[in-house]
Design an enzyme around this catalytic site. Structure first.
Site, PDB file in Angstrom:
ATOM      1  N   HIS A  61       0.817  -1.222   0.000  1.00 51.83           N
ATOM      2  CA  HIS A  61       0.000   0.000   0.000  1.00 51.83           C
ATOM      3  C   HIS A  61       0.849   1.270   0.000  1.00 51.83           C
ATOM      4  CE1 HIS A  61       0.353   0.157   4.537  1.00 51.83           C
ATOM      5  NE2 HIS A  61       0.380   1.442   4.255  1.00 51.83           N
ATOM      6  N   ASP A 104      -5.713  -4.288  -2.031  1.00 43.90           N
ATOM      7  CA  ASP A 104      -5.704  -3.200  -1.055  1.00 43.90           C
ATOM      8  C   ASP A 104      -5.046  -3.706   0.223  1.00 43.90           C
ATOM      9  OD1 ASP A 104      -7.626  -4.542   0.613  1.00 43.90           O
ATOM     10  OD2 ASP A 104      -9.213  -3.800  -0.680  1.00 43.90           O
ATOM     11  N   SER A 204       4.655   2.016   8.180  1.00 41.11           N
ATOM     12  CA  SER A 204       4.203   1.018   7.210  1.00 41.11           C
ATOM     13  C   SER A 204       5.360   0.459   6.408  1.00 41.11           C
ATOM     14  CB  SER A 204       3.236   1.659   6.206  1.00 41.11           C
ATOM     15  OG  SER A 204       2.011   1.922   6.770  1.00 41.11           O
ATOM     16  N   GLY A 205       5.329  -0.843   6.170  1.00 37.79           N
ATOM     17  CA  GLY A 205       6.364  -1.460   5.354  1.00 37.79           C
ATOM     18  C   GLY A 205       7.582  -1.889   6.139  1.00 37.79           C
TER      19      GLY A 205
END
Length: 255
Positions: A61, A104, A204-205
């Site tokens: 995302h 998603d 994130s990630g």
């Protein structure tokens, strides 16, 4: 990272991951932790983990809205975002590999970023993280480390932050909030249902790293999403890495 009540400013970003309530790391403590930045502004965007000199793993995302590799750069060996100390290595992104079934952030939120060869040079501050074994078990209560430069409540962190958080029982997590019922089977919950410690926007990630019995860390998860940060009954959601090992190996070893 401090304990803070976080009200996400942008409702669209509420579920986008999402370290609050953790600790500042020492330089080089988590040498597999990388940052993805916007190449034009050099602004921090997301976290990532080093797999080998030319591949990093992150959340799909993070790269969904702008899928042009030229929009991003990867920084490894970083500790303080506001200071250049000569340990940083910055390379452009050459290719983005999304997991084929990704649509998603609610499922298959995983991607591999490729940088040009020869890639990063390993040293005390830049090291790859081991992948887990295919039979890695996501046992509730197992405590692992998340690290990143994400939001500590008011702004992105200047220095690399980390937190030790436990994996949460799946049923407990799903029952904690209606939103969590959309968690996929290849994701897991980690954190504290009472709140206070969590990953947050900008993390994130990044890595969810678990220590093996031999002392080495393995990448068990990728920071994915959550409803707010460090709030009660709203722990973080992480993409499991073990189910994607065949795909990861395929991407890394394809020429």
């Amino acid at each position: 990272m401090r304990k803070v009540e976080v009200t996400p400013r942008d409702p669209r970003k509420t579920r986008v991951a999402r370290v609050v309530g953790g600790f500042e790391t020492a330089a080089g403590a988590f040498p597999w932790t990388a940052a993805i930045r916007m190449s034009e502004t050099h602004a921090h965007h997301c976290g990532a983990s080093i797999l080998d000199p030319t591949h990093l793993i992150t959340a799909a995302h993070c790269l969904e809205e702008d899928q042009r590799p030229s929009s991003y750069e990867v920084v490894v060996g970083e500790w303080d975002n506001n200071r250049t100390d000569g340990r940083e290595q910055i390379l452009p992104v050459q290719q983005i590999h999304f997991y084929p079934l990704y649509k998603d952030l609610f499922a298959h939120d995983i991607a591999i970023v490729e940088v040009p060869k020869p890639g990063f040079k390993y040293n005390d501050y830049v090291q790859p993280i081991c992948l887990p074994s295919p039979d890695f078990t996501y046992n509730p209560g197992r405590r692992c480390v998340v690290s990143g430069w994400g939001s500590t409540g008011l702004q992105y962190s200047q220095t690399l932050q980390a937190a030790l958080i436990p994996i949460i029982d799946r049923n407990e997590c799903v029952n904690s909030s209606q939103l969590y019922q959309s968690m996929s089977r290849s994701a897991f919950c980690a954190g504290y249902l009472e709140g206070g410690v969590d990953s947050c926007q900008g993390d994130s990630g990044g890595p969810f790293a678990c220590r093996r019995h031999d002392g080495a860390f393995v990448l068990a998860g990728v920071i994915s999403w959550g409803d707010g940060c460090a709030q009660k009954k709203q722990p973080g959601i992480y993409t499991m890495v073990a189910p994607y090992l065949a795909w990861i190996q395929n991407v890394i070893h394809s020429f």
